[in-house]
Each structure stands twice: as structure tokens, then as C-alpha cells.
Design an enzyme around this catalytic site. Structure first.
Site, mmCIF file in Angstrom:
data_model
loop_
_atom_site.group_PDB
_atom_site.id
_atom_site.type_symbol
_atom_site.label_atom_id
_atom_site.label_comp_id
_atom_site.label_asym_id
_atom_site.label_seq_id
_atom_site.Cartn_x
_atom_site.Cartn_y
_atom_site.Cartn_z
ATOM 1 N N GLU A 126 0.825 -1.216 0.000
ATOM 2 C CA GLU A 126 0.000 0.000 0.000
ATOM 3 C C GLU A 126 0.857 1.263 0.000
ATOM 4 O O GLU A 126 1.918 1.295 0.628
ATOM 5 C CB GLU A 126 -0.878 0.011 1.265
ATOM 6 C CG GLU A 126 -1.851 -1.149 1.300
ATOM 7 C CD GLU A 126 -2.429 -1.424 2.693
ATOM 8 O OE1 GLU A 126 -3.574 -1.869 2.764
ATOM 9 O OE2 GLU A 126 -1.721 -1.192 3.689
ATOM 10 N N ASP A 161 -7.858 -5.069 8.420
ATOM 11 C CA ASP A 161 -7.424 -3.843 7.741
ATOM 12 C C ASP A 161 -7.281 -4.002 6.235
ATOM 13 O O ASP A 161 -6.565 -3.257 5.595
ATOM 14 C CB ASP A 161 -6.098 -3.340 8.368
ATOM 15 C CG ASP A 161 -4.975 -4.382 8.286
ATOM 16 O OD1 ASP A 161 -5.233 -5.493 7.772
ATOM 17 O OD2 ASP A 161 -3.858 -4.085 8.731
HETATM 18 N N1 LIG Z 1 -4.642 -0.867 12.074
HETATM 19 C C1 LIG Z 1 -3.392 -0.563 11.887
HETATM 20 O O1 LIG Z 1 -3.024 0.609 11.838
HETATM 21 C C2 LIG Z 1 -2.373 -1.656 11.767
HETATM 22 C C3 LIG Z 1 -1.014 -1.339 11.788
HETATM 23 C C4 LIG Z 1 -0.085 -2.398 11.752
HETATM 24 C C5 LIG Z 1 -0.524 -3.700 11.647
HETATM 25 N N2 LIG Z 1 -1.868 -3.953 11.573
HETATM 26 C C6 LIG Z 1 -2.371 -5.333 11.504
HETATM 27 O O2 LIG Z 1 -2.225 -5.884 12.810
HETATM 28 C C7 LIG Z 1 -2.129 -7.293 12.713
HETATM 29 C C8 LIG Z 1 -0.984 -7.798 13.564
HETATM 30 O O3 LIG Z 1 0.229 -7.364 12.987
HETATM 31 P P1 LIG Z 1 1.610 -7.996 13.470
HETATM 32 O O4 LIG Z 1 2.671 -7.223 12.787
HETATM 33 O O5 LIG Z 1 1.608 -8.102 14.951
HETATM 34 O O6 LIG Z 1 1.473 -9.467 12.834
HETATM 35 P P2 LIG Z 1 2.249 -10.792 13.276
HETATM 36 O O7 LIG Z 1 2.107 -11.727 12.142
HETATM 37 O O8 LIG Z 1 3.608 -10.459 13.771
HETATM 38 O O9 LIG Z 1 1.402 -11.333 14.530
HETATM 39 C C9 LIG Z 1 0.087 -11.786 14.404
HETATM 40 C C10 LIG Z 1 -0.177 -12.817 15.489
HETATM 41 O O10 LIG Z 1 -1.557 -13.186 15.438
HETATM 42 C C11 LIG Z 1 -1.625 -14.552 15.803
HETATM 43 N N3 LIG Z 1 -2.940 -15.076 15.401
HETATM 44 C C12 LIG Z 1 -3.418 -15.260 14.137
HETATM 45 N N4 LIG Z 1 -4.690 -15.715 14.202
HETATM 46 C C13 LIG Z 1 -5.019 -15.780 15.520
HETATM 47 C C14 LIG Z 1 -6.178 -16.150 16.214
HETATM 48 N N5 LIG Z 1 -7.289 -16.542 15.571
HETATM 49 N N6 LIG Z 1 -6.179 -16.103 17.568
HETATM 50 C C15 LIG Z 1 -5.072 -15.706 18.237
HETATM 51 N N7 LIG Z 1 -3.942 -15.341 17.623
HETATM 52 C C16 LIG Z 1 -3.909 -15.376 16.276
HETATM 53 C C17 LIG Z 1 -0.442 -15.190 15.115
HETATM 54 O O11 LIG Z 1 -0.090 -16.429 15.687
HETATM 55 C C18 LIG Z 1 0.629 -14.104 15.318
HETATM 56 O O12 LIG Z 1 1.415 -14.349 16.465
HETATM 57 C C19 LIG Z 1 -1.975 -7.616 11.233
HETATM 58 O O13 LIG Z 1 -3.203 -8.085 10.744
HETATM 59 C C20 LIG Z 1 -1.609 -6.285 10.609
HETATM 60 O O14 LIG Z 1 -2.026 -6.186 9.261
HETATM 61 C C21 LIG Z 1 -2.789 -2.965 11.640
#
Ligand SMILES: NC(=O)c1ccc[n+]([C@@H]2O[C@H](COP(=O)([O-])OP(=O)(O)OC[C@H]3O[C@@H](n4cnc5c(N)ncnc54)[C@H](O)[C@@H]3O)[C@@H](O)[C@H]2O)c1
Length: 370
Positions: A56, A227
Site C-alpha cells: 500500500e 485492515d
Molecule cells: N490498524 C493498523 O493501523 C495496523 C497497523 C499495523 C498492523 N496492523 C495489523 O495488525 C495485525 C498484527 O500485525 P503484526 O505485525 O503483529 O502481525 P504478526 O504476524 O507479527 O502477529 C500476528 C499474530 O496473530 C496470531 N494469530 C493469528 N490468528 C489468531 C487467532 N485466531 N487467535 C489468536 N492469535 C492469532 C499469530 O499467531 C501471530 O502471532 C496484522 O493483521 C496487521 O495487518 C494494523
């Protein structure tokens, strides 16, 4: 010269400032920019979706500075030893169009997302909130916990993840944070008694990480992992039953939890609450939901903050040519490289000969003309 902030610079900066003071300062910049929301040029981000994730571009401008972030989201990356989310950003001077700063934004995105979550929760959660449930213990999770501690006075964090090693890492990283950390065995256990729930899981699907039985009156839900189109975390009944707050609604309707709702589903933008144009939480029993997808103004604020904080130590990179004669871009190449000096000299000689007997000049491969 263009200034440059790399990953090592951010690590050094954070060692100087401390993470929590950094988050408090960053939240101040984000809140200040949300308060002048109407003065920004805004657009939903440009997303390129693929089977495995999304790339993005996120632009925002206040007429003086222009910010642009490149960010990806690839939930399958961690299985191959790579981050789910990486980013870098540019801040440019609108009056000249020159980039004034290029910065890493992988760490900065985690910090800005956490700071924004806390800004929203400070406006929307019950003021007596002390217990946070975190669903998802990945890259964003520690930043979320610390922002809620620093900005809301959260004392206890209950964490749950499908991946027990991610939970181990979370507990170890925050062992000396001053937070009471509790490993939960299930989502139900994590949210039981929680005032605030952050969902920060990564899965490219319509997930149901949180279901209506997990949500009780008075709870604030901070949903950050839904997101992208087709990537959500909440059961739609939670969204339907909550007062929903967004960043930039045209983007959230496509990417956020409200993509599950009708197009006219009522929401309030966070800036309206922060400026007093709309009410936030109206009663202690209301369920509030911050449907966060991440918006470009947060990155604008973050780049501005990082530049202001590190101004003295910041490094320069030669991203943009510096010329005595701004029309002589070619001359810069001739001056810097013997190869190009020869090309320039032979071109000059050729044009003299050309004026005597016209014939086409050969263009060397890799010529600056290309
Ligand atoms: N809204 C925002 O501004 C924003 C900003 C950054 C990241 N994000 C989003 O936040 C999320 C997390 O990002 P990250 O960098 O920590 O990702 P990451 O991959 O490092 O961590 C995600 C974690 O979620 C766990 N997980 C997946 N499905 C699960 C479930 N059903 N129950 C419990 N745990 C589960 C995984 O095992 C993993 O440890 C992503 O989806 C990312 O796109 C949003």
C-alpha cells in the site's frame, strides 16, 4: 541534502528517549494533527492486493509537508522468517517538492499504531480502565501494551495467541515493564474482566477472533488486525451492537470491520471526538469500537515527530542531486565520474564536428539520456 533515519537510528533514539516517553510524545503529535484534520489533503490508500498480501501507498499533506508511506501486509511471512508488516516513508517540502526525510517505518508503524490506539482509547474507553486483553502476540503486541500503560494507566495485560512461542516472547519482552502479564489459555479467559480488548491478529480471512459472548457492557474494543478487504477479526454482531469510531471513513468502509456492514452504517470519525464535534463514549455501559485500519495522517505525524526528535543527530543521504546550475543535470555526471567526463568531452567534440559535417552521434549504452 535529504535526511535519513534508519532502523539503527530509531533504536538509538528510543534508547535515549525511552519507549514510553516516545509513545507519549508521538501520541501528542498524532492528536494535534487529528485536531486539525480538516486542513489536510486526504485520500484512501492505494492498495495492490495479491494472493499472499497487500502493498500500500499512503499519502497525506497539510500544504506545507507531504508524507508518503510504503507498507505491506503479508500474514504468511512469519512462517518464512519475515515480518508481516514492513514500511518506509518520505516527508517532502510542498513548496519545492524536495524530499526532506526518508525514514524506516517498520518500527515507527508499530509505535504509531499503538499510539493511535491509545489516543482513541483515551477518548473512548472508560476512564477507570486498567485491564487490557491482547488477542495476538505478534510484532505489534508489546507496543500496544506499553502505549496503553503509558497513556491510559493500564496495569494488567492478558495475552493470548494461537502460537505459544509468540506468547513466550511477549511475556519475556515485557517481564520488566511494570505491567502484570497474564498468559491466557483462550480468548474467553483473556477477555474475562478486561476493560479494553485489542485484537491484533494476522490472517487473510474473515476471522471471528472475537464473538458476541466475549463482549460485555462498558468494554472498549480496539480492533487493528482487520485492515484489508476480506480480512476482519470481529463477528459482525459485535460491530452492529457497538458505537463505532473510524479514522478516515471512506478507507475504513473498504478495509475495516465495517466492510461487513451496510454502506450507510453509522460511524463517527475519531477527529470529531477529539475536537468536541461529536460525543465519544456516552455512558459507562456503552460498548465502543475503534475500527482501526491505519491512516496516512498518523504516518505524517510520526515522520514529523521523528524528524523533530532526532534533528541534531540525523544523517544526510545524497538522494537528490545538488547542482550549481539546476539545468545542468548532465554536468553533474561529467564532474563526478571520469567515464562521464569522457562521454561529455566526446559529445562536446562530436557536436563541434557535427556543426562542420553533420552525422549522427553514437549513444553509449547506459547513457544518462536513458
Ligand atoms: N490498524 C493498523 O493501523 C495496523 C497497523 C499495523 C498492523 N496492523 C495489523 O495488525 C495485525 C498484527 O500485525 P503484526 O505485525 O503483529 O502481525 P504478526 O504476524 O507479527 O502477529 C500476528 C499474530 O496473530 C496470531 N494469530 C493469528 N490468528 C489468531 C487467532 N485466531 N487467535 C489468536 N492469535 C492469532 C499469530 O499467531 C501471530 O502471532 C496484522 O493483521 C496487521 O495487518 C494494523
Amino acid at each position: 541534502m535529504t535526511q535519513f533515519i534508519g532502523t539503527s537510528d530509531i533504536r538509538t533514539l528510543l534508547r535515549h528517549t525511552g519507549l514510553e516517553p516516545f509513545l507519549i510524545g508521538l501520541a501528542g503529535y498524532i492528536e494535534a494533527d487529528f485536531r486539525r484534520w480538516e486542513s489536510f489533503e486526504k485520500a484512501a490508500r492505494l492498495a495492490s492486493h495479491s494472493r499472499d498480501g497487500v502493498i500500500e501507498l499512503m499519502p497525506a499533506s497539510d500544504g506545507e509537508l507531504y508524507a508518503m508511506k510504503f507498507v505491506n501486509g503479508h500474514p504468511g511471512n512469519t512462517a518464512g522468517g519475515k515480518l508481516t508488516v514492513t514500511a518506509f516513508g518520505v516527508l517532502a517540502d510542498v513548496s519545492t517538492g524536495y524530499p526532506v526525510l526518508v525514514s524506516e517505518m517498520t518500527i515507527l508503524t508499530a509505535l504509531r499504531t499503538a499510539a493511535t490506539s491509545a489516543v482513541a482509547a483515551r477518548a473512548l474507553a472508560r476512564p477507570d480502565s486498567r485491564v487490557l486483553a491482547l488477542i495476538g502476540a505478534g510484532a505489534q503486541s508489546e507496543f500496544q501494551a506499553l502505549a496503553f500503560k503509558a497513556l491510559l494507566g493500564v496495569e494488567e495485560v492478558r495475552v493470548v495467541d494461537l502460537d505459544t512461542e509468540a506468547m513466550d516472547k511477549f511475556c519475556l519482552n515485557l517481564a520488566t515493564s511494570g505491567l502484570r502479564i497474564i498468559r491466557a489459555g483462550s480468548v474467553a479467559e483473556a477477555v474475562d474482566g478486561a476493560d479494553i480488548v485489542t485484537t491484533c491478529t494476522a490472517d487473510k480471512t474473515r476471522a471471528r477472533v472475537l464473538t458476541p459472548d466475549h463482549v460485555v457492557p462498558g468494554m472498549h474494543v480496539n480492533a487493528i488486525g482487520g485492515d484489508c478487504p476480506g480480512k476482519t477479526e470481529l463477528h459482525p454482531d459485535i460491530v452492529a451492537g457497538a458505537s463505532v469510531f473510524t479514522e478516515y471513513t471512506p478507507q475504513t468502509r473498504v478495509e475495516g470491520e465495517i466492510q461487513q456492514m451496510p454502506a450507510d452504517f453509522a460511524v463517527i470519525e475519531l477527529w470529531q471526538v477529539l475536537t468536541g464535534k461529536a460525543a465519544g463514549r456516552r455512558s459507562a455501559g456503552e460498548v465502543t469500537l475503534f475500527d482501526s485500519v491505519g491512516f496516512a495522517i498518523e504516518d505524517f505525524s510520526t515522520l514529523r515527530y521523528a524528524r523533530d526528535l532526532s534533528r541534531a543527530e540525523i544523517r544526510d543521504i545524497d538522494l537528490i542531486p545538488e547542482l550549481d546550475d539546476p539545468k545542468d543535470l548532465f554536468g553533474l555526471l561529467a564532474a563526478q565520474s571520469p567515464k562521464w567526463a569522457m562521454i561529455a568531452a566526446s559529445t562536446a567534440a562530436g557536436s563541434t564536428r557535427q556543426s562542420q559535417s553533420p552525422r549522427p552521434l553514437a549513444t553509449p549504452s547506459g547513457s544518462p539520456n536513458t
